[in-house]
Design an enzyme around this catalytic site. Structure first.
Site, PDB file in Angstrom:
ATOM      1  CG  ASP A  13      -1.882  -1.196   1.198  1.00 49.81           C
ATOM      2  OD1 ASP A  13      -2.215  -1.669   0.104  1.00 49.81           O
ATOM      3  OD2 ASP A  13      -2.235  -1.676   2.292  1.00 49.81           O
ATOM      4  CE  LYS A  16       2.318  -2.592  -4.253  1.00 54.70           C
ATOM      5  NZ  LYS A  16       1.997  -2.159  -2.872  1.00 54.70           N
ATOM      6  CE  LYS A  18       0.440  10.035  -7.939  1.00 52.72           C
ATOM      7  NZ  LYS A  18       0.416  11.321  -7.277  1.00 52.72           N
ATOM      8  N   GLY A  40      -4.570  -4.420  -3.798  1.00 54.00           N
ATOM      9  CA  GLY A  40      -5.554  -3.376  -4.115  1.00 54.00           C
ATOM     10  C   GLY A  40      -4.757  -2.173  -4.544  1.00 54.00           C
ATOM     11  CG  HIS A  41      -1.994  -2.363  -7.050  1.00 53.29           C
ATOM     12  ND1 HIS A  41      -1.158  -3.052  -7.881  1.00 53.29           N
ATOM     13  CD2 HIS A  41      -1.682  -2.795  -5.785  1.00 53.29           C
ATOM     14  CE1 HIS A  41      -0.381  -3.858  -7.173  1.00 53.29           C
ATOM     15  NE2 HIS A  41      -0.696  -3.732  -5.903  1.00 53.29           N
ATOM     16  CD  GLN A 222       0.621  -9.014  -2.408  1.00 63.40           C
ATOM     17  OE1 GLN A 222       1.273  -9.680  -3.169  1.00 63.40           O
ATOM     18  NE2 GLN A 222      -0.647  -8.695  -2.648  1.00 63.40           N
ATOM     19  CB  THR A 237       1.649 -12.333   0.924  1.00 67.96           C
ATOM     20  OG1 THR A 237       0.622 -12.945   0.135  1.00 67.96           O
ATOM     21  CG2 THR A 237       2.821 -11.923   0.038  1.00 67.96           C
ATOM     22  CB  THR A 299      -9.845  -6.230   3.633  1.00 67.22           C
ATOM     23  OG1 THR A 299      -8.764  -5.443   4.151  1.00 67.22           O
ATOM     24  CG2 THR A 299      -9.289  -7.467   2.958  1.00 67.22           C
ATOM     25  N   GLY A 300     -10.824  -3.000   3.264  1.00 65.01           N
ATOM     26  CA  GLY A 300     -11.368  -1.865   4.024  1.00 65.01           C
ATOM     27  C   GLY A 300     -10.878  -1.796   5.461  1.00 65.01           C
ATOM     28  NE  ARG A 303      -3.959   0.531   3.375  1.00 68.04           N
ATOM     29  CZ  ARG A 303      -4.119   1.283   2.283  1.00 68.04           C
ATOM     30  NH1 ARG A 303      -3.759   2.546   2.276  1.00 68.04           N
ATOM     31  NH2 ARG A 303      -4.624   0.762   1.195  1.00 68.04           N
ATOM     32  CB  VAL A 412       2.513  16.361  -3.223  1.00 68.14           C
ATOM     33  CG1 VAL A 412       4.004  16.449  -2.948  1.00 68.14           C
ATOM     34  CG2 VAL A 412       2.185  16.911  -4.616  1.00 68.14           C
TER      35      VAL A 412
HETATM   36  P1  GDP Z   1      -0.790   0.215  -3.565  1.00 70.97           P
HETATM   37  O1  GDP Z   1      -1.383  -1.048  -3.068  1.00 70.97           O
HETATM   38  O2  GDP Z   1       0.673   0.300  -3.287  1.00 70.97           O
HETATM   39  O3  GDP Z   1      -1.107   0.495  -4.998  1.00 70.97           O
HETATM   40  O4  GDP Z   1      -1.450   1.398  -2.702  1.00 70.97           O
HETATM   41  P2  GDP Z   1      -3.016   1.549  -2.331  1.00 70.97           P
HETATM   42  O5  GDP Z   1      -3.750   1.943  -3.552  1.00 70.97           O
HETATM   43  O6  GDP Z   1      -3.487   0.353  -1.602  1.00 70.97           O
HETATM   44  O7  GDP Z   1      -2.957   2.702  -1.265  1.00 70.97           O
HETATM   45  C1  GDP Z   1      -2.438   3.961  -1.561  1.00 70.97           C
HETATM   46  C2  GDP Z   1      -3.514   5.016  -1.269  1.00 70.97           C
HETATM   47  O8  GDP Z   1      -2.921   6.294  -1.212  1.00 70.97           O
HETATM   48  C3  GDP Z   1      -4.566   5.123  -2.360  1.00 70.97           C
HETATM   49  O9  GDP Z   1      -5.781   5.499  -1.776  1.00 70.97           O
HETATM   50  C4  GDP Z   1      -4.032   6.228  -3.266  1.00 70.97           C
HETATM   51  O10 GDP Z   1      -5.069   6.912  -3.976  1.00 70.97           O
HETATM   52  C5  GDP Z   1      -3.417   7.134  -2.240  1.00 70.97           C
HETATM   53  N1  GDP Z   1      -2.248   7.896  -2.690  1.00 70.97           N
HETATM   54  C6  GDP Z   1      -1.259   7.545  -3.547  1.00 70.97           C
HETATM   55  N2  GDP Z   1      -0.300   8.493  -3.605  1.00 70.97           N
HETATM   56  C7  GDP Z   1      -0.695   9.458  -2.761  1.00 70.97           C
HETATM   57  C8  GDP Z   1      -0.108  10.712  -2.345  1.00 70.97           C
HETATM   58  O11 GDP Z   1       0.974  11.090  -2.752  1.00 70.97           O
HETATM   59  N3  GDP Z   1      -0.806  11.430  -1.415  1.00 70.97           N
HETATM   60  C9  GDP Z   1      -2.018  11.035  -0.912  1.00 70.97           C
HETATM   61  N4  GDP Z   1      -2.615  11.815  -0.020  1.00 70.97           N
HETATM   62  N5  GDP Z   1      -2.583   9.886  -1.287  1.00 70.97           N
HETATM   63  C10 GDP Z   1      -1.927   9.101  -2.188  1.00 70.97           C
HETATM   64  P1  IMO Z   2      -0.963  -4.279  -2.182  1.00 75.70           P
HETATM   65  O1  IMO Z   2      -0.483  -4.860  -3.480  1.00 75.70           O
HETATM   66  C1  IMO Z   2      -0.975  -4.624   2.158  1.00 75.70           C
HETATM   67  C2  IMO Z   2      -1.145  -8.672   3.818  1.00 75.70           C
HETATM   68  C3  IMO Z   2      -2.396  -9.111   4.548  1.00 75.70           C
HETATM   69  C4  IMO Z   2      -1.789 -10.060   5.571  1.00 75.70           C
HETATM   70  C5  IMO Z   2      -0.682 -10.742   4.779  1.00 75.70           C
HETATM   71  C6  IMO Z   2      -1.058 -12.085   4.186  1.00 75.70           C
HETATM   72  O2  IMO Z   2      -2.249  -3.569  -2.288  1.00 75.70           O
HETATM   73  O3  IMO Z   2       0.127  -3.482  -1.538  1.00 75.70           O
HETATM   74  P2  IMO Z   2      -2.602 -12.800   2.125  1.00 75.70           P
HETATM   75  O4  IMO Z   2      -4.053 -12.538   1.841  1.00 75.70           O
HETATM   76  O5  IMO Z   2      -1.682 -12.272   1.075  1.00 75.70           O
HETATM   77  O6  IMO Z   2      -2.308 -14.237   2.454  1.00 75.70           O
HETATM   78  O7  IMO Z   2      -2.303 -11.979   3.485  1.00 75.70           O
HETATM   79  O8  IMO Z   2      -0.348  -9.842   3.723  1.00 75.70           O
HETATM   80  N1  IMO Z   2      -1.363  -8.176   2.445  1.00 75.70           N
HETATM   81  C7  IMO Z   2      -1.267  -6.890   2.083  1.00 75.70           C
HETATM   82  N2  IMO Z   2      -1.041  -5.784   2.833  1.00 75.70           N
HETATM   83  N3  IMO Z   2      -1.096  -4.525   0.806  1.00 75.70           N
HETATM   84  C8  IMO Z   2      -1.287  -5.623   0.046  1.00 75.70           C
HETATM   85  O9  IMO Z   2      -1.274  -5.579  -1.298  1.00 75.70           O
HETATM   86  C9  IMO Z   2      -1.424  -6.872   0.684  1.00 75.70           C
HETATM   87  N4  IMO Z   2      -1.645  -8.130   0.240  1.00 75.70           N
HETATM   88  C10 IMO Z   2      -1.588  -8.915   1.319  1.00 75.70           C
HETATM   89  O10 IMO Z   2      -3.034  -8.014   5.174  1.00 75.70           O
HETATM   90  O11 IMO Z   2      -1.174  -9.341   6.604  1.00 75.70           O
HETATM   91 MG    MG Z   3      -2.930  -1.690  -1.825  1.00 78.63          MG
END
Ligand code: GDP
Ligand code: IMO
Ligand code: MG
Length: 424
Positions: A13, A16, A18, A40-41, A222, A237, A299-300, A303, A412
């Protein structure tokens, strides 16, 4: 030829999705190499938010071809839902989404076993998407793969053999009634029609594309510390999100990878259980969670949040061979007069020289913090590195120095235009 790997440098999270969206403007192909719908990207285009779980984030750019490599575990139901969702937004995947024939299929029993096994003593806090049980079958050489969808008789035979064993396990060990074999056979035979057109010999396709001078971005899911080999085992994972996984997960050899981009959140988060030395469990953590909107994209779940850990990221740099870094969510730190950064760990009164991935040690370390000045102004409309307040630049320099990374991109805000390159 140009193959670049993009990895999460912390616990996932990092933003990535973005950054893949930003970079994919310059790439011909974007490929996922591991994980599954546990990812969840998030990508924001204008006011629209897209959350991708299986399909590479490059799909939102119409000239980009997207590939799901052999290292990914695919839930066909989730895949078809994601395709339908994209199509409902007017984004067609036809002719530009390909799936490796060797990728493994997530079956209903994988998802069930994922949730049932979490009821035991050691709860990992998985996403419940069947990831661990599917990789177990892969390595036990019992898995069912995308290629099996092409041979209906073989597919049915494999499902029946697997279900006999899984139902035994469910009934005898977990006192569950078991799953309906006929319903699963029927459901998976149907997937064949919908998925066949995407199946490809991915290693041949990607290597030929590189031969032709095309560029490939390998999108990790991840993060480094969720890696089954290099992460905080067992709170990880079941795949290899680190850069090495990009080769085994797609069939692109290491000699063709020329750079590794690490995605680095300006502070630290983690979802699920496991050690987190810089975690803030008080109202400071809640403040970061609220400002950063730190709730899981899959999953909502809220964090867990904490200060930036440069010792952790320096390990990530080593394991992945990070050549440049994108720092994300810098804007979230704009309301702090003082910001703490962890620069090392102490264990039993001694400063550690190397990062410990051993969970017992990590649970016992004391982070060594240094405090830097915050900048206390809104940076969300900055459009270049020069626009940043000098104290923000000092923070970037500080984390870069202590993590040993070279920062090339700064984010940013969640939108495309809230991103810029650092050319110094
Ligand atoms: P990923 O799994 O690495 O792709 O990241 P996620 O999408 O799960 O979580 C990143 C969250 O931060 C998302 O809601 C993005 O829209 C948000 N986000 C990404 N870059 C920025 C940033 O520079 N600033 C803020 N405030 N939010 C960001
Ligand atoms: P992205 O790609 C953050 C975490 C789960 C749990 C552990 C194992 O969006 O960054 P799993 O379902 O993979 O067997 O769970 O890994 N986890 C993540 N945490 N971002 C993710 O993906 C994740 N994918 C799995 O919360 O702790
Ligand atoms: Mg994510």
């Amino acid at each position: 030829m140009s193959a670049t790997v993009l990895v999460g440098s912390q616990w996932g999270d990092e933003g990535k999705g973005k950054i893949v969206d930003i970079l994919s403007e310059k790439f011909d192909i974007v490929a996922r190499y591991q994980g599954g719908a546990n990812a969840g990207h998030t990508v924001m285009i204008g006011e629209k938010q897209y959350i991708l779980h299986l399909i590479p984030s490059g799909i939102l750019r119409e000239n980009v071809i997207c590939v799901i490599g052999n290292g990914v575990v695919i839930d066909p139901q989730a895949l078809l839902e994601e395709i339908a969702l994209l199509e409902s937004h007017g984004i067609s995947v036809d002719g530009r989404l390909f799936i490796s024939q060797n990728a493994h299929l997530i079956m209903p029993y994988h998802k069930l076993l994922d949730s049932i096994s979490e009821l035991g003593e050691q709860k990992i806090g998985t996403t419940g998407r069947g990831i661990g049980p599917c990789y177990i079958d892969k390595y036990a050489r019992k898995g069912i793969r995308i290629v099996d969808l092409l041979n209906r008789a073989e597919l049915e035979k494999k499902i029946r053999i697997n279900l006999k064993e899984k139902n035994d396990l469910l009934q005898k060990i977990y006192s569950h009634e078991g799953l309906d074999v006929e319903a699963i056979v029927k459901q998976y035979l149907e997937f064949d029609k919908a998925i066949d057109k995407y199946i490809k010999d991915v290693p041949a396709f990607l290597n030929q594309a590189l031969d032709e001078g095309k560029s490939v971005l390998l999108e990790g899911a991840q993060g480094t510390f969720l890696d089954v080999d290099h992460g905080t085992y067992p709170f990880v994972t079941s795949s290899n999100p680190t850069s090495g996984g990009a080769c085994t997960g797609t069939g692109i050899p290491p000699t063709r990878i020329d750079s590794v981009i690490g995605i680095v959140k300006a502070y630290t988060t983690r979802v699920g259980n496991g050690p987190f030395p810089t975690e803030l469990t008080d109202e400071e953590g809640e403040k970061l969670r609220q400002i950063g909107a730190e709730f899981g994209a899959t999953t909502g779940r809220p964090r867990r949040c904490g200060w930036f850990d440069a010792f952790l990221v320096s390990y990530s740099k080593m394991i992945n061979g990070i050549t440049s870094a994108a720092v994300t969510k810098l804007d979230v730190l704009s309301n702090y007069e003082k910001i703490k950064v962890c620069v090392g760990y102490e264990l039993n009164g001694r400063r550690l020289k190397t990062f410990p991935t051993n969970v017992e040690q990590l649970n016992s370390v004391t982070p060594i913090y240094e405090e830097v000045d915050g900048w206390m102004e809104d940076i969300t409309s900055c459009t270049s590195y020069d626009d940043l307040p000098s104290k923000t630049k000092d923070y970037l320099d500080f984390i870069a120095k202590h993590s040993g990374i070279n920062i090339s991109i700064v984010s940013v805000g969640p939108k495309r235009k809230q991103t810029f390159w650092v050319d110094r």
